[in-house]
Scaffold this motif. Structure first.
Motif, PDB file in Angstrom:
ATOM      1  N   ARG A 158      96.320 -47.867  31.065  1.00 21.01           N
ATOM      2  CA  ARG A 158      97.625 -48.399  30.643  1.00 21.01           C
ATOM      3  C   ARG A 158      97.602 -48.806  29.181  1.00 21.01           C
ATOM      4  O   ARG A 158      98.530 -48.516  28.427  1.00 21.01           O
ATOM      5  N   ALA A 159      96.552 -49.508  28.781  1.00 24.44           N
ATOM      6  CA  ALA A 159      96.454 -49.966  27.393  1.00 24.44           C
ATOM      7  C   ALA A 159      96.377 -48.785  26.434  1.00 24.44           C
ATOM      8  O   ALA A 159      97.052 -48.777  25.400  1.00 24.44           O
ATOM      9  N   LEU A 160      95.580 -47.783  26.774  1.00 21.29           N
ATOM     10  CA  LEU A 160      95.434 -46.630  25.884  1.00 21.29           C
ATOM     11  C   LEU A 160      96.713 -45.809  25.813  1.00 21.29           C
ATOM     12  O   LEU A 160      97.076 -45.305  24.751  1.00 21.29           O
ATOM     13  N   ALA A 161      97.401 -45.675  26.928  1.00 23.40           N
ATOM     14  CA  ALA A 161      98.652 -44.909  26.934  1.00 23.40           C
ATOM     15  C   ALA A 161      99.716 -45.609  26.099  1.00 23.40           C
ATOM     16  O   ALA A 161     100.524 -44.954  25.448  1.00 23.40           O
ATOM     17  N   ALA A 162      99.711 -46.920  26.101  1.00 25.60           N
ATOM     18  CA  ALA A 162     100.729 -47.686  25.376  1.00 25.60           C
ATOM     19  C   ALA A 162     100.501 -47.670  23.874  1.00 25.60           C
ATOM     20  O   ALA A 162     101.436 -47.889  23.107  1.00 25.60           O
ATOM     21  N   THR A 163      99.267 -47.422  23.430  1.00 28.31           N
ATOM     22  CA  THR A 163      98.979 -47.506  22.000  1.00 28.31           C
ATOM     23  C   THR A 163      99.150 -46.188  21.263  1.00 28.31           C
ATOM     24  O   THR A 163      99.278 -46.193  20.043  1.00 28.31           O
ATOM     25  N   GLY A 164      99.117 -45.078  21.964  1.00 27.04           N
ATOM     26  CA  GLY A 164      99.198 -43.788  21.295  1.00 27.04           C
ATOM     27  C   GLY A 164      97.951 -43.491  20.484  1.00 27.04           C
ATOM     28  O   GLY A 164      97.974 -42.719  19.543  1.00 27.04           O
ATOM     29  N   THR A 165      96.839 -44.110  20.843  1.00 24.95           N
ATOM     30  CA  THR A 165      95.574 -43.927  20.141  1.00 24.95           C
ATOM     31  C   THR A 165      95.091 -42.482  20.285  1.00 24.95           C
ATOM     32  O   THR A 165      95.262 -41.865  21.326  1.00 24.95           O
ATOM     33  N   ASP A 166      94.475 -41.972  19.246  1.00 26.10           N
ATOM     34  CA  ASP A 166      93.873 -40.640  19.298  1.00 26.10           C
ATOM     35  C   ASP A 166      92.671 -40.720  20.242  1.00 26.10           C
ATOM     36  O   ASP A 166      91.621 -41.267  19.889  1.00 26.10           O
ATOM     37  N   GLN A 167      92.830 -40.192  21.434  1.00 23.69           N
ATOM     38  CA  GLN A 167      91.815 -40.312  22.478  1.00 23.69           C
ATOM     39  C   GLN A 167      90.475 -39.683  22.074  1.00 23.69           C
ATOM     40  O   GLN A 167      89.419 -40.234  22.379  1.00 23.69           O
ATOM     41  N   ALA A 168      90.503 -38.554  21.384  1.00 25.73           N
ATOM     42  CA  ALA A 168      89.263 -37.879  21.000  1.00 25.73           C
ATOM     43  C   ALA A 168      88.471 -38.723  19.996  1.00 25.73           C
ATOM     44  O   ALA A 168      87.244 -38.862  20.117  1.00 25.73           O
ATOM     45  N   VAL A 169      89.164 -39.282  19.026  1.00 28.14           N
ATOM     46  CA  VAL A 169      88.498 -40.123  18.024  1.00 28.14           C
ATOM     47  C   VAL A 169      87.915 -41.364  18.690  1.00 28.14           C
ATOM     48  O   VAL A 169      86.780 -41.753  18.439  1.00 28.14           O
ATOM     49  N   LEU A 170      88.708 -41.990  19.559  1.00 25.45           N
ATOM     50  CA  LEU A 170      88.243 -43.183  20.270  1.00 25.45           C
ATOM     51  C   LEU A 170      87.041 -42.852  21.144  1.00 25.45           C
ATOM     52  O   LEU A 170      86.064 -43.598  21.175  1.00 25.45           O
ATOM     53  N   HIS A 171      87.093 -41.739  21.832  1.00 23.34           N
ATOM     54  CA  HIS A 171      85.979 -41.309  22.695  1.00 23.34           C
ATOM     55  C   HIS A 171      84.698 -41.175  21.877  1.00 23.34           C
ATOM     56  O   HIS A 171      83.637 -41.672  22.265  1.00 23.34           O
ATOM     57  N   ASP A 172      84.780 -40.511  20.740  1.00 27.22           N
ATOM     58  CA  ASP A 172      83.605 -40.322  19.893  1.00 27.22           C
ATOM     59  C   ASP A 172      83.080 -41.649  19.355  1.00 27.22           C
ATOM     60  O   ASP A 172      81.874 -41.901  19.364  1.00 27.22           O
TER      61      ASP A 172
END
Length: 162
Positions: A115-129
């Motif tokens: 929920r938190a990640l979906a709400a922020t629009g964060t670049d998932q690939a960058v965050l994952h790395d």
């Protein structure tokens, strides 16, 4: 005039991530098992890694044997752990109910994270790395080596002279 962004302080950022994850863990814990104390939850996590005898559990938890006994008594009353006798030796392990409680807490924590990640629009690939790199740093074997730059841990309050 173009401003150069200030360099990122990775220590501050990592500390903020750690604090946020602790809050997230506590929120999931309190929403799933509000009647299980933090110390009891920590005990369940220790036992999740494998059965222990009372002495080993106390040592790993950093508590005295009587405190470990009380923790186990409370967890046993709730059906979250089991005591297994083998001759004179008694092992303590998670019960199926205790395993389900930890599984439910993790599922809820993952839901809160999604929920938190979906709400922020964060670049998932960058965050994952970035998070993968952070985890790799903590897995480094020399992380726990004493560091002369580390602050001394206070021993506790001084007692006034009698």
């Amino acid at each position: 005039m173009v401003r150069t962004p200030e360099p990122v302080d990775a220590v501050d950022a990592a500390e903020r991530v750690a604090e946020a994850m602790i809050q997230l863990w506590r929120q999931a814990h309190l929403e799933i098992a509000p009647d299980v104390s933090d110390q009891q939850m920590r005990t369940l996590l220790v036992l999740e890694a494998g059965a222990r005898n009372l002495t080993g559990l106390a040592r790993e938890m950093g508590v005295g044997p009587s405190s470990a006994t009380r923790l186990c008594d409370r967890l046993g009353q709730r059906g979250l752990i089991e005591r297994v006798s083998a001759g004179r030796q008694v092992s303590i392990r998670l019960s199926r109910t205790g395993e389900r409680l930890l599984e439910a807490t993790r599922r809820h924590r993952r839901l809160l994270l999604r929920r938190a990640l979906a709400a922020t629009g964060t670049d998932q690939a960058v965050l994952h790395d970035a998070l993968g790199q952070l985890c790799d740093l903590f897995a480094a074997p020399d992380l726990t080596a004493p560091d002369s730059a580390s602050p001394a841990v206070p021993e506790g309050p001084e007692r006034p002279p009698r």
